[in-house]
Write an enzyme that holds these catalytic residues in place. Structure first.
Site, PDB file in Angstrom:
ATOM      1  N   LYS A 157      11.028   3.978 -10.823  1.00 32.70           N
ATOM      2  CA  LYS A 157      12.356   4.578 -10.802  1.00 32.70           C
ATOM      3  C   LYS A 157      12.331   5.914 -11.532  1.00 32.70           C
ATOM      4  O   LYS A 157      11.632   6.070 -12.522  1.00 32.70           O
ATOM      5  CB  LYS A 157      13.381   3.682 -11.507  1.00 32.70           C
ATOM      6  CG  LYS A 157      13.439   2.281 -10.937  1.00 32.70           C
ATOM      7  CD  LYS A 157      14.799   1.652 -11.121  1.00 32.70           C
ATOM      8  CE  LYS A 157      15.087   1.213 -12.513  1.00 32.70           C
ATOM      9  NZ  LYS A 157      16.319   0.376 -12.561  1.00 32.70           N
ATOM     10  N   HIS A 207      22.625  -8.033  -7.410  1.00 33.10           N
ATOM     11  CA  HIS A 207      23.070  -6.850  -8.127  1.00 33.10           C
ATOM     12  C   HIS A 207      24.567  -7.018  -8.381  1.00 33.10           C
ATOM     13  O   HIS A 207      25.358  -6.958  -7.461  1.00 33.10           O
ATOM     14  CB  HIS A 207      22.798  -5.618  -7.260  1.00 33.10           C
ATOM     15  CG  HIS A 207      23.232  -4.343  -7.883  1.00 33.10           C
ATOM     16  ND1 HIS A 207      22.377  -3.299  -8.111  1.00 33.10           N
ATOM     17  CD2 HIS A 207      24.429  -3.952  -8.350  1.00 33.10           C
ATOM     18  CE1 HIS A 207      23.038  -2.322  -8.692  1.00 33.10           C
ATOM     19  NE2 HIS A 207      24.294  -2.679  -8.839  1.00 33.10           N
ATOM     20  N   GLU A 274      25.845  -2.217 -14.816  1.00 30.21           N
ATOM     21  CA  GLU A 274      25.156  -2.933 -13.748  1.00 30.21           C
ATOM     22  C   GLU A 274      24.183  -3.949 -14.332  1.00 30.21           C
ATOM     23  O   GLU A 274      23.459  -3.652 -15.274  1.00 30.21           O
ATOM     24  CB  GLU A 274      24.379  -1.957 -12.860  1.00 30.21           C
ATOM     25  CG  GLU A 274      25.259  -0.908 -12.204  1.00 30.21           C
ATOM     26  CD  GLU A 274      24.514  -0.124 -11.127  1.00 30.21           C
ATOM     27  OE1 GLU A 274      23.272  -0.187 -11.084  1.00 30.21           O
ATOM     28  OE2 GLU A 274      25.206   0.539 -10.336  1.00 30.21           O
ATOM     29  N   GLU A 287      21.758  -0.640 -15.820  1.00 30.31           N
ATOM     30  CA  GLU A 287      22.153   0.691 -16.267  1.00 30.31           C
ATOM     31  C   GLU A 287      23.668   0.748 -16.370  1.00 30.31           C
ATOM     32  O   GLU A 287      24.362  -0.138 -15.868  1.00 30.31           O
ATOM     33  CB  GLU A 287      21.664   1.769 -15.302  1.00 30.31           C
ATOM     34  CG  GLU A 287      22.239   1.644 -13.910  1.00 30.31           C
ATOM     35  CD  GLU A 287      21.705   2.714 -12.962  1.00 30.31           C
ATOM     36  OE1 GLU A 287      20.941   3.587 -13.392  1.00 30.31           O
ATOM     37  OE2 GLU A 287      22.061   2.676 -11.785  1.00 30.31           O
ATOM     38  N   ARG A 291      30.930   6.965 -15.010  1.00 27.13           N
ATOM     39  CA  ARG A 291      31.800   7.691 -14.096  1.00 27.13           C
ATOM     40  C   ARG A 291      32.559   6.669 -13.256  1.00 27.13           C
ATOM     41  O   ARG A 291      32.285   5.474 -13.338  1.00 27.13           O
ATOM     42  CB  ARG A 291      30.960   8.560 -13.166  1.00 27.13           C
ATOM     43  CG  ARG A 291      29.849   7.727 -12.529  1.00 27.13           C
ATOM     44  CD  ARG A 291      29.137   8.436 -11.428  1.00 27.13           C
ATOM     45  NE  ARG A 291      27.869   7.820 -11.103  1.00 27.13           N
ATOM     46  CZ  ARG A 291      27.695   6.757 -10.335  1.00 27.13           C
ATOM     47  NH1 ARG A 291      28.734   6.165  -9.786  1.00 27.13           N
ATOM     48  NH2 ARG A 291      26.507   6.262 -10.093  1.00 27.13           N
ATOM     49  N   VAL A 294      31.617   4.518  -6.538  1.00 26.05           N
ATOM     50  CA  VAL A 294      31.983   4.523  -5.117  1.00 26.05           C
ATOM     51  C   VAL A 294      32.815   3.278  -4.764  1.00 26.05           C
ATOM     52  O   VAL A 294      33.833   3.361  -4.086  1.00 26.05           O
ATOM     53  CB  VAL A 294      30.726   4.568  -4.217  1.00 26.05           C
ATOM     54  CG1 VAL A 294      31.100   4.483  -2.743  1.00 26.05           C
ATOM     55  CG2 VAL A 294      29.900   5.812  -4.484  1.00 26.05           C
TER      56      VAL A 294
END
Lengths: 495, 148
Positions: A157, A207, A274, A287, A291, A294
């Site tokens: 990543k 997730h 997350e 993480e 912000r 979506v």
């Protein structure tokens, strides 16, 4: 209270924020690159200013220019949306140094969470569980050296990353070097930073993310979870709340961990923590996105909280208006991408000659495009988000299926049909959604499931349309306008 | 009437009655709106033409049919490998005259900030390469050609 906010974004999320500003009595200022002139978000603003220059670096990523426009137009605040400058601590700092309000967390919180390694360390210290993995600080050689101890399959990543760029899954040692090179190159191109790190890929895990909200008065709350396991190319396509994998106890434990994560960096505003959740119900911090996200609408639908409005309220120095968490019913969001799911989800371009959105009870469309717009390769291929709410998960899936059947997009290839088939896919219906499910279900790629009768029907429509010149506007040059209708005058007098 | 689809060429001979067309027990009523009648049930269809391609939406399905003008040659651009989108060539893995196997990576290009592999669709020999590393390519540009 904010009075005038510049929205440093475009498309769908700019529309969402500008509408929230309008509702809150805040004037909205839009900025747009020349190739976005005339698009929907520029019309939803009180003031629209065209950015000079071409390409992302000169326009939506141009901090000096954007800040200058905010000052010139008399803004007291800047809302970054997601992507672009939303997680740039230096921009947040520059905004604050100019005496403006940054609608988001402090630059320090962005920095701590934005760098994945710093975030891991901070979270470990705050007692939030993190994924087993090895942190890599130096180039390719160290990646090659450290990989065997992490074990396969592993994930590379971008340290500065997000959005699936610079992220590579490696299943065999022989692929490691080429994948690491590609990941570093993508990371460098996308973020100007080629540091990557290696962690164990937890297959079969979910997730799941927790929405948090924190104000300046010491109140930090969570607003339940969003399940975002259905992904392609590590980008989400289908999100829902609540998750079938969580019971009240696990939700409370994860919610508490998310709040602890936010408190550890003195977080302010809306943020998302997350987690990966294993089949045994273990959860690990992935993480924190500092912000608006979506997929925030699914949380709004089940909690009744207007997250963007709360962001504006908190940034303006007011306490949040949320009461105790009260989740109700089930919400699903799907992302409409201009892409070809039957060709490995390759982005597509074209003109939206027809764009007929679904409607009806419980259906919400957050779109940045409308009929007649051109989809170009200049920006992200996400066009819109379709969100439904229904009393139960089963009904929400049925409602989403119905809405997607109504959704007509012609002229540019999209993933509408793929999303439609997800709604009746047995694994999705059973709630067995995992991050690797698209590869698992369609190892050789996806193709639309269409009956011979339907493709024959389509062919017949095409043939009939071709024979009759369907849709072609026959301009009867002047004939219709030659004789003025008396009714148009009457209409004008009595509007 | 003949069309090209992703599955290949397809011909249709529909019977016309006024503004209605019938084929294999299905009827389409044309006009401002398109109504399809299948087994006594009506389905609304939406169609629009982009270039030579009819885009059709019916019952949640979106389909594309390219009109083939009568007498047009059927030469498909086989062997040519074209850029799926505008972008930049990052890597060229082959040289002219080299033999390749189906599935081999020939080029890597970047488009919309993602890397895409250009893969050989069949075994063959690289006849010519039209772009170099770092070149910008427009959509549809032939990147290289493969021969037998």
């Amino acid at each position: 209270m904010l009075k005038r906010t510049l929205v440093a974004n475009r498309g769908e999320i700019a529309c969402r924020i500008l509408r929230a500003c309008r509702e809150a009595g805040i004037e909205g200022v839009a900025i747009y690159a020349s190739n976005d002139a005339g698009t929907l978000f520029t019309e939803l603003a009180d003031i629209s200013v065209q950015l000079e220059g071409e390409g992302l670096a000169e326009t939506y990523l141009n901090q000096e220019q954007i800040l200058q426009i905010a000052i010139d137009t008399g803004c007291d605040s800047i809302h970054p949306g997601f992507g672009f400058l939303s997680e740039r601590a230096d921009f947040a700092q520059a905004v604050m140094d100019s005496g403006l309000i940054w609608v988001g967390p402090s630059p320090d919180a962005i920095t701590k969470m934005g760098d994945k390694m710093t975030a891991r360390i901070t979270m470990k210290e705050a007692g939030v569980p993190v994924i087993p993995g090895e942190e890599v600080t130096g180039g390719l050689d160290e990646v090659l050296q450290i990989a065997p101890s992490v074990g396969y399959p592993l994930l590379l990543k971008a340290t500065a990353g997000g959005g699936g760029k610079g992220m590579r899954a490696v299943h065999r040692q022989e692929d490691l070097e080429s994948e690491a090179r590609a990941a570093m190159r993508e990371a460098l191109n996308a973020f100007g930073d080629d540091r990557i790190y290696v962690e164990r890929l937890l297959t079969g895990s979910r997730h799941i993310e927790i929405q948090v909200l924190a104000d300046k008065y010491g109140k930090t709350i969570h607003l339940g979870e969003r399940e975002c396991s259905v992904q392609r190319r590590h980008q989400k396509v289908f999100e829902e709340s609540p998750s079938v994998a969580l019971d009240a106890e696990l939700r409370e434990a994860m919610g508490e961990a998310a709040c602890a994560a936010a408190r550890a960096v003195f977080y302010e505003g809306a943020g998302t923590v997350e987690f990966l959740v294993t089949p045994d119900g273990e959860f690990f911090f992935l993480e924190m996105n500092t912000r608006i996200q979506v997929e925030h609408p699914v949380t709004e639908m089940v909690t009744g909280v207007d997250l963007v409005r709360e962001q504006l309220r908190i940034a303006g120095g007011q306490p949040m208006s949320c009461g105790p968490l009260n989740m109700r019913g089930h919400a699903i969001e799907v992302r409409l991408y201009a892409e070809d799911p039957s060709n490995n989800f390759l982005p597509a371009i074209g003109e939206l000659k027809k764009f007929i959105a679904p409607s009806g009870p419980g259906v919400r469309l957050d779109t940045g495009v409308r009929e007649g717009d051109a989809v170009t390769p200049d920006y992200d291929p996400m066009l819109a988000k379709l969100i439904v709410w229904a009393p139960s998960r089963e009904e929400a899936l049925q409602r989403m299926g119905r809405a997607l059947d109504e959704f007509v997009v012609l002229g540019c290839t999209t993933n509408v049909r793929f999303l439609r088939e997800l709604c009746t896919n047995q694994d999705v219906v059973d709630g067995w959604t995992t991050t690797d499910m698209i590869d698992r279900l369609w190892p050789d790629g996806w193709n639309p499931n269409i009956s011979e009768q339907m493709s024959n029907a389509g062919l017949l429509v095409a043939a009939a349309c071709e024979s009759t010149n369907h849709g072609r506007v026959l301009t009867s040059s002047g004939e219709s306008s030659a004789i003025p209708s008396p009714f148009s005058t009457i209409n004008r007098r009595f509007p | 009437m003949e069309f090209k689809t992703s599955e290949g060429r397809i011909e249709i001979d529909a019977k016309r009655t006024g503004s209605a067309f019938t084929h294999e027990g299905m009827t389409i009523h044309t006009g401002d709106e398109l109504w399809l009648e299948i087994d006594g049930r009506k389905h609304k269809a939406v169609a629009t033409k982009v270039g030579d391609v009819w885009w059709v939406h019916v019952n949640g399905h979106t389909m594309q049919f390219e009109v083939i003008e009568p007498g047009a040659s059927s030469s498909d651009d086989e062997g040519g490998l074209s850029a799926p989108m505008p972008g930049k060539i990052l890597e060229v893995h082959v040289s002219e005259g080299q033999s390749v196997k189906s599935g081999d990576v020939l080029m890597v290009m970047e488009a919309m900030k993602m890397e895409h592999k250009i893969v050989a669709s069949s075994d063959g020999k690289v006849e010519s390469i039209h772009f170099r590393e770092g070149d910008q390519v427009p959509q549809g540009a032939e990147l290289l050609s493969l021969g037998e």
